[in-house]
Design a protein around this motif. Sequence first.
Motif, PDB file in Angstrom:
ATOM      1  N   THR A  34      17.098  16.791 -18.108  1.00 21.45           N
ATOM      2  CA  THR A  34      15.864  17.778 -18.297  1.00 21.45           C
ATOM      3  C   THR A  34      14.861  17.163 -18.754  1.00 21.45           C
ATOM      4  OG1 THR A  34      15.556  20.170 -18.579  1.00 21.45           O
ATOM      5  CG2 THR A  34      16.753  18.644 -20.322  1.00 21.45           C
ATOM      6  N   ASP A  35      13.792  18.173 -18.831  1.00 21.36           N
ATOM      7  CA  ASP A  35      12.522  18.048 -19.465  1.00 21.36           C
ATOM      8  C   ASP A  35      12.098  19.252 -20.259  1.00 21.36           C
ATOM      9  OD1 ASP A  35      10.367  16.468 -20.282  1.00 21.36           O
ATOM     10  OD2 ASP A  35       9.351  16.708 -18.487  1.00 21.36           O
ATOM     11  N   PHE A  36      11.129  19.030 -21.218  1.00 16.86           N
ATOM     12  CA  PHE A  36      10.524  20.254 -21.895  1.00 16.86           C
ATOM     13  C   PHE A  36       9.236  20.044 -22.344  1.00 16.86           C
ATOM     14  CE2 PHE A  36      12.692  17.516 -24.875  1.00 16.86           C
ATOM     15  CZ  PHE A  36      11.877  17.318 -25.854  1.00 16.86           C
ATOM     16  N   VAL A  37       8.392  20.974 -22.829  1.00 16.50           N
ATOM     17  CA  VAL A  37       6.892  20.540 -23.077  1.00 16.50           C
ATOM     18  C   VAL A  37       6.709  20.727 -24.612  1.00 16.50           C
ATOM     19  CG1 VAL A  37       4.587  21.386 -22.982  1.00 16.50           C
ATOM     20  CG2 VAL A  37       6.215  21.631 -20.984  1.00 16.50           C
ATOM     21  N   ASP A  38       7.322  21.820 -25.322  1.00 16.24           N
ATOM     22  CA  ASP A  38       7.211  21.880 -26.913  1.00 16.24           C
ATOM     23  C   ASP A  38       8.462  22.691 -27.194  1.00 16.24           C
ATOM     24  OD1 ASP A  38       6.723  24.537 -26.130  1.00 16.24           O
ATOM     25  OD2 ASP A  38       4.491  24.190 -25.965  1.00 16.24           O
ATOM     26  N   THR A  39       8.421  22.782 -28.761  1.00 15.77           N
ATOM     27  CA  THR A  39       9.559  23.421 -29.274  1.00 15.77           C
ATOM     28  C   THR A  39       9.602  24.895 -28.650  1.00 15.77           C
ATOM     29  OG1 THR A  39       7.964  23.850 -31.002  1.00 15.77           O
ATOM     30  CG2 THR A  39       9.328  22.064 -31.260  1.00 15.77           C
ATOM     31  N   ILE A  40       8.640  25.537 -28.695  1.00 17.32           N
ATOM     32  CA  ILE A  40       8.602  26.989 -28.306  1.00 17.32           C
ATOM     33  C   ILE A  40       9.307  27.143 -26.824  1.00 17.32           C
ATOM     34  CG2 ILE A  40       7.131  29.065 -27.604  1.00 17.32           C
ATOM     35  CD1 ILE A  40       5.040  27.969 -29.378  1.00 17.32           C
ATOM     36  N   THR A  41       9.112  26.161 -25.853  1.00 22.18           N
ATOM     37  CA  THR A  41       9.832  26.551 -24.683  1.00 22.18           C
ATOM     38  C   THR A  41      10.977  25.834 -24.616  1.00 22.18           C
ATOM     39  OG1 THR A  41       8.775  24.300 -23.969  1.00 22.18           O
ATOM     40  CG2 THR A  41       7.575  26.340 -23.149  1.00 22.18           C
ATOM     41  N   ARG A  45       8.173  16.896 -29.587  1.00 26.21           N
ATOM     42  CA  ARG A  45       9.351  16.549 -28.998  1.00 26.21           C
ATOM     43  C   ARG A  45      10.455  15.991 -29.887  1.00 26.21           C
ATOM     44  NH1 ARG A  45       9.076  15.702 -23.266  1.00 26.21           N
ATOM     45  NH2 ARG A  45      10.327  13.803 -23.509  1.00 26.21           N
ATOM     46  N   GLN A  46       9.993  15.123 -30.707  1.00 23.83           N
ATOM     47  CA  GLN A  46      10.976  14.501 -31.890  1.00 23.83           C
ATOM     48  C   GLN A  46      11.846  15.719 -32.532  1.00 23.83           C
ATOM     49  OE1 GLN A  46      11.682  11.343 -31.783  1.00 23.83           O
ATOM     50  NE2 GLN A  46      10.196  11.248 -29.946  1.00 23.83           N
ATOM     51  N   ALA A  47      10.937  16.706 -32.963  1.00 27.86           N
ATOM     52  CA  ALA A  47      11.586  18.002 -33.633  1.00 27.86           C
ATOM     53  C   ALA A  47      12.644  18.489 -32.683  1.00 27.86           C
ATOM     54  CB  ALA A  47      10.521  19.034 -34.116  1.00 27.86           C
ATOM     55  N   VAL A  48      12.549  18.526 -31.498  1.00 36.26           N
ATOM     56  CA  VAL A  48      13.551  19.032 -30.500  1.00 36.26           C
ATOM     57  C   VAL A  48      14.669  18.176 -30.652  1.00 36.26           C
ATOM     58  CG1 VAL A  48      14.070  19.681 -28.162  1.00 36.26           C
ATOM     59  CG2 VAL A  48      11.971  20.419 -28.888  1.00 36.26           C
ATOM     60  N   PHE A  49      14.493  16.764 -30.521  1.00 40.26           N
ATOM     61  CA  PHE A  49      15.719  16.020 -30.490  1.00 40.26           C
ATOM     62  C   PHE A  49      16.369  15.943 -31.797  1.00 40.26           C
ATOM     63  CE2 PHE A  49      13.012  13.661 -27.082  1.00 40.26           C
ATOM     64  CZ  PHE A  49      13.857  13.644 -26.190  1.00 40.26           C
TER      65      PHE A  49
END
Length: 433
Positions: free
Chosen positions: A333-340, A394-398
């Motif tokens: 998948t892919d994402f943009v930021d922590t909110i989305t 992005r690193q925060a999501v990971f």
Amino acid sequence: MIHPTTRAAVALGIAAPIGLVIAFAAPTWWIMGPAWLAVVLAAIGADAASLVLRRISAEVRPPAVLHVGEPDRIAVRIACAAAIPIHFNVDVEGPAAPLGYQSAKVGADGTLERHVEIRTHRRGQVRLKRLWLRTHGPLGFAARTLRRRLDMECAVVPNIVAVKRQAIAFTASDAPLGVKPQYQKGTGSEFEALREYAVGLDPRTIDWKHTARDRKLLCKEFQTERNHHVVLALDAGHLMAETVDGLPKLDHAIGALLLLGYVSLKSGDKVGLTAFDSRTRAFVSPSGNVATMAHLQRALAAIDYSTEETNFTLALAELRGRLSRRSLIVIATDFVDTITADLMIENVGYLARRHLIVFVALSDTSLEHPFARRPEDLEDVARAVVAHDLMRERQAVFARLARLGVLCIESPASQLGPALVNRYLAVKARDQI
């Protein structure tokens, strides 16, 4: 259609100035101007007559299928009675780069065969509409342009050629994957046989119960477990339609998942598939028979580029209900930021309670570009600051996914397939499924 060439236009254009110069310099030779014009017109007529008498036939043979991102060739065969230079081009519509004009000469046997390279950048249908042919007369004063209607279609499918090419690199791993049952130190957990202990074997594998019974040191041999369920979960939402390195992220992900599916089937595991955007678009139940790879290819080829937002809550909830046993789920998948990404993280966490999750995302090269060069003005500095903030998010999501027990992979497009397979092999070796 027969028409004058540039040479004829130039020759006709200089007829009037030559006639005027002769008329002023030597009035008695004024006839040379009209004579020049007549000669040029005669040359055009002679070329046109020779072109009318020429019989030219052409045949175009496209490949059965085209693979996205992989160059292929269209065969063009032209037959003519004379060994003449000829120019041709094929009109292409669809997700393919335009083909340039080709110039060649018909051979002494009266035939010309040329293979024209075609490269596609998205899946879909490529249509070959028309073939244009142009040839000149012997004097070069007239040309003939022919148009042949083709109306041929060729399907653009996922890049199986690249998958097979990359899969060759993993054929040497047959033994660790369990294709050849043998003792492999630190690999596998499925009991295979007993053997007498020898120097160099792991003392932790000694079976003391059988050692006491037989009065000699016996140790266990293990092989890699098979028949695990591997589910390939593909996000087909609008973020995956973004182009990276000349191809949409969706196609990069499809190639990597197909490579993983091939290696998983070769290792004896069962492979399934789910694809989703706002709803589930495709589902293939995990299986390990000989037709599974073909089912995966057809299902992935049918997935279209979507403009809809991905609904992780619906898609992953449906997937949880369909899986009856613990599985390795690979989410591309892919994402943009922590909110989305909040809803995505929440639903992936629900899956991680029962299943082992590998989260796969392409590294965003556009965020790395502002750091690759020295800023020259405030606008460059602003881009670098925004890129740094997005990379940090992005690193925060990971990091949040890792705390949930999710294995994360962020890789450039060219290395995504090997990185995914290497992580799968590591999971198998550690018996994490």
